[in-house]
Design an enzyme around this catalytic site. Structure first.
Site, PDB file in Angstrom:
ATOM      1  N   LYS A  30     -58.352 -12.928  -8.189  1.00  0.00           N
ATOM      2  CA  LYS A  30     -58.131 -12.193  -6.946  1.00  0.00           C
ATOM      3  C   LYS A  30     -58.622 -12.990  -5.730  1.00  0.00           C
ATOM      4  O   LYS A  30     -58.040 -14.010  -5.413  1.00  0.00           O
ATOM      5  CB  LYS A  30     -58.792 -10.817  -7.060  1.00  0.00           C
ATOM      6  CG  LYS A  30     -58.580 -10.114  -8.419  1.00  0.00           C
ATOM      7  CD  LYS A  30     -57.145  -9.724  -8.657  1.00  0.00           C
ATOM      8  CE  LYS A  30     -56.872  -9.281 -10.103  1.00  0.00           C
ATOM      9  NZ  LYS A  30     -57.742  -8.239 -10.651  1.00  0.00           N
ATOM     10  N   TYR A  77     -61.504  -0.729 -12.942  1.00  0.00           N
ATOM     11  CA  TYR A  77     -60.263  -1.450 -13.208  1.00  0.00           C
ATOM     12  C   TYR A  77     -59.663  -0.936 -14.521  1.00  0.00           C
ATOM     13  O   TYR A  77     -60.370  -0.808 -15.521  1.00  0.00           O
ATOM     14  CB  TYR A  77     -60.560  -2.950 -13.286  1.00  0.00           C
ATOM     15  CG  TYR A  77     -59.365  -3.746 -13.714  1.00  0.00           C
ATOM     16  CD1 TYR A  77     -58.223  -3.785 -12.916  1.00  0.00           C
ATOM     17  CD2 TYR A  77     -59.349  -4.436 -14.917  1.00  0.00           C
ATOM     18  CE1 TYR A  77     -57.108  -4.497 -13.320  1.00  0.00           C
ATOM     19  CE2 TYR A  77     -58.249  -5.152 -15.318  1.00  0.00           C
ATOM     20  CZ  TYR A  77     -57.124  -5.179 -14.515  1.00  0.00           C
ATOM     21  OH  TYR A  77     -56.025  -5.871 -14.911  1.00  0.00           O
ATOM     22  N   ARG A 121     -64.244 -27.003 -25.772  1.00  0.00           N
ATOM     23  CA  ARG A 121     -64.386 -25.551 -25.741  1.00  0.00           C
ATOM     24  C   ARG A 121     -65.780 -25.165 -25.245  1.00  0.00           C
ATOM     25  O   ARG A 121     -66.035 -24.050 -24.836  1.00  0.00           O
ATOM     26  CB  ARG A 121     -64.102 -24.929 -27.114  1.00  0.00           C
ATOM     27  CG  ARG A 121     -63.862 -23.452 -27.008  1.00  0.00           C
ATOM     28  CD  ARG A 121     -63.448 -22.676 -28.266  1.00  0.00           C
ATOM     29  NE  ARG A 121     -63.052 -23.431 -29.404  1.00  0.00           N
ATOM     30  CZ  ARG A 121     -63.884 -23.740 -30.422  1.00  0.00           C
ATOM     31  NH1 ARG A 121     -65.143 -23.343 -30.396  1.00  0.00           N
ATOM     32  NH2 ARG A 121     -63.437 -24.430 -31.436  1.00  0.00           N
TER      33      ARG A 121
HETATM   34  C1  LIG Z   1     -57.995  -7.671 -11.894  1.00  0.00           C
HETATM   35  C2  LIG Z   1     -59.336  -7.173 -12.206  1.00  0.00           C
HETATM   36  C3  LIG Z   1     -59.953  -7.451 -13.423  1.00  0.00           C
HETATM   37  C4  LIG Z   1     -59.242  -8.230 -14.525  1.00  0.00           C
HETATM   38  O1  LIG Z   1     -59.042  -9.543 -14.157  1.00  0.00           O
HETATM   39  P1  LIG Z   1     -57.849 -10.487 -14.746  1.00  0.00           P
HETATM   40  O2  LIG Z   1     -58.122 -11.786 -14.095  1.00  0.00           O
HETATM   41  O3  LIG Z   1     -56.564  -9.844 -14.326  1.00  0.00           O
HETATM   42  O4  LIG Z   1     -58.007 -10.506 -16.223  1.00  0.00           O
HETATM   43  C5  LIG Z   1     -61.242  -6.986 -13.634  1.00  0.00           C
HETATM   44  N1  LIG Z   1     -61.889  -6.259 -12.698  1.00  0.00           N
HETATM   45  C6  LIG Z   1     -61.327  -5.957 -11.514  1.00  0.00           C
HETATM   46  C7  LIG Z   1     -62.084  -5.152 -10.522  1.00  0.00           C
HETATM   47  C8  LIG Z   1     -60.037  -6.402 -11.221  1.00  0.00           C
HETATM   48  O5  LIG Z   1     -59.468  -6.088 -10.043  1.00  0.00           O
END
Ligand SMILES: *Cc1c(COP(=O)(O)O)cnc(C)c1O
Length: 357
Positions: free
Chosen positions: A196, A96, A45
């Site tokens: 992303k 977000y 962890r």
């Molecule tokens: C998708 C996103 C998040 C959250 O990320 P996850 O990996 O889905 O938990 C945070 N900030 C932005 C700008 C995002 O597009």
């Protein structure tokens, strides 16, 4: 030596095992929950060799020390943990929607106070930051594509509050470190949803924080948070994101070229009321004719574009953001967020053009 290499080269060359005859060129996926006693790390962890390879690459690209988390939201939550109980966080009105939801939830629970600001109004941000503990920026914002002048904001904070300025956190998910490095502008912490662009293939969730070199205190606190709250990534996920980062520059180059071409064609299209594009990157938003129903009809009519949430993958994605109850009410109901992928631009345009009313 690596600091002198271009970001594209570092994305490819870093995070490799030592070059020795017969050595593998990639790190393995370290599936282990514990380590033989007597070493630096005793339990998984705390750390994992596959995370460390990814953290080396991402840290280098952003110019700081990276820690990986289970998801982007786990990384955002870690950054928000820098606000003391009862403290104040300042954030743009449009960020977000998970971040909005988290701040709302914590505010309702009495954990903190959140002040909302216009992401593009430098003076308003600096003024709102008086007495605040954390300034949580996101630029460009999701899905309104507003751009914050991070450098000017940090300068303003330093001039006005000196050492009493808030910790500046910047969500760099939309831009990626190839387009901007907030730490170089004076931000203290960068946050990523590596789900992303960094991953780039819509096949995994992972998040990261990257801390400025002079803020070892914050790195220590975030590391403690990860260790005790336990929102750690799986080694397989870390490996997939590392694999994704190898081609980040190529994917982004194509996505940006496509986004620019689409913006040029959508601008002035009779079915399009407004195009929002920050001028760089692969993300854009359009407001289409026919209100909510018109926007939904476009999502239902596309065949090549994927109607789905998320972004930054090789496949182009489209979504009406207000279909999510958490999305703030100032985001227009007819706004479609588009993530340009790496397909052929003419195929993407043909599909979009036939779907527009
Ligand atoms: C998708 C996103 C998040 C959250 O990320 P996850 O990996 O889905 O938990 C945070 N900030 C932005 C700008 C995002 O597009």
């Amino acid at each position: 030596m690596h600091e002198q290499l271009a970001p594209a080269t570092r994305a490819v060359a870093l995070g490799r095992p030592p070059r020795e005859p017969g050595a593998p060129v990639n790190h393995g996926v370290a599936f282990t929950s514990t380590y033989v006693a007597g070493g630096e790390v005793s339990y998984a962890r705390t750390s994992n060799p596959t995370w460390e390879a990814l953290e080396e690459v991402l840290g280098s690209l952003e110019g700081g020390s990276a820690l990986t988390f289970a998801s982007g939201m786990a990384a955002v939550t870690a950054a928000v943990s820098l606000v003391p109980v009862g403290g104040v966080v300042v954030a743009p009105r449009h960020v977000y929607n998970g971040t909005t939801g988290l701040l709302d939830e914590m505010e309702r629970a009495g954990a903190l106070t959140a002040r909302r600001v216009d992401a593009e109004d430098t003076d308003a941000i600096v003024t709102a930051a008086e007495g605040a503990d954390v300034l949580l920026l996101e630029s460009p914002t999701n899905p309104m594509m507003e751009v914050t002048d991070v450098e000017a904001v940090v300068r303003g904070l330093r001039e006005r509050y000196a050492d009493a300025r808030p910790v500046v956190v910047c969500d760099n998910t939309f831009a990626t470190p190839l387009a901007q490095q907030p730490l170089a502008w004076g931000a203290d912490v960068v946050v990523h949803s590596a789900t992303k662009y960094l991953s780039g293939h819509s096949d995994t969730l992972l998040g990261a924080t990257v801390v400025a070199p002079e803020r070892a205190d914050l790195l220590e606190r975030l590391h403690t948070h990860r260790n005790l709250h336990g929102a750690i990534p799986g080694p397989m996920e870390a490996w997939l994101v590392l694999r994704g980062i190898r081609t980040l520059h190529l994917r982004l180059e194509r996505a940006q070229a496509t986004a620019r071409e689409l913006v040029a064609r959508l601008d002035g299209h009779p079915a399009v009321e407004r195009v929002r594009y920050p001028g760089f990157g692969g993300m854009l938003s359009v407001e289409v004719a026919g209100g909510e129903a018109g926007a939904e009809a476009v999502c239902a009519a596309v065949r090549l574009w994927t109607h789905s949430t998320s972004l930054g993958g090789v496949e182009s994605q489209i979504e009406r953001r207000r279909r999510h109850p958490l999305e703030v009410a100032t985001v227009p109901v007819n706004l479609l967020r588009l993530s340009a992928g790496v397909e052929d631009v003419e195929d993407l345009w043909a599909d979009l053009a036939q779907a527009l009313p």
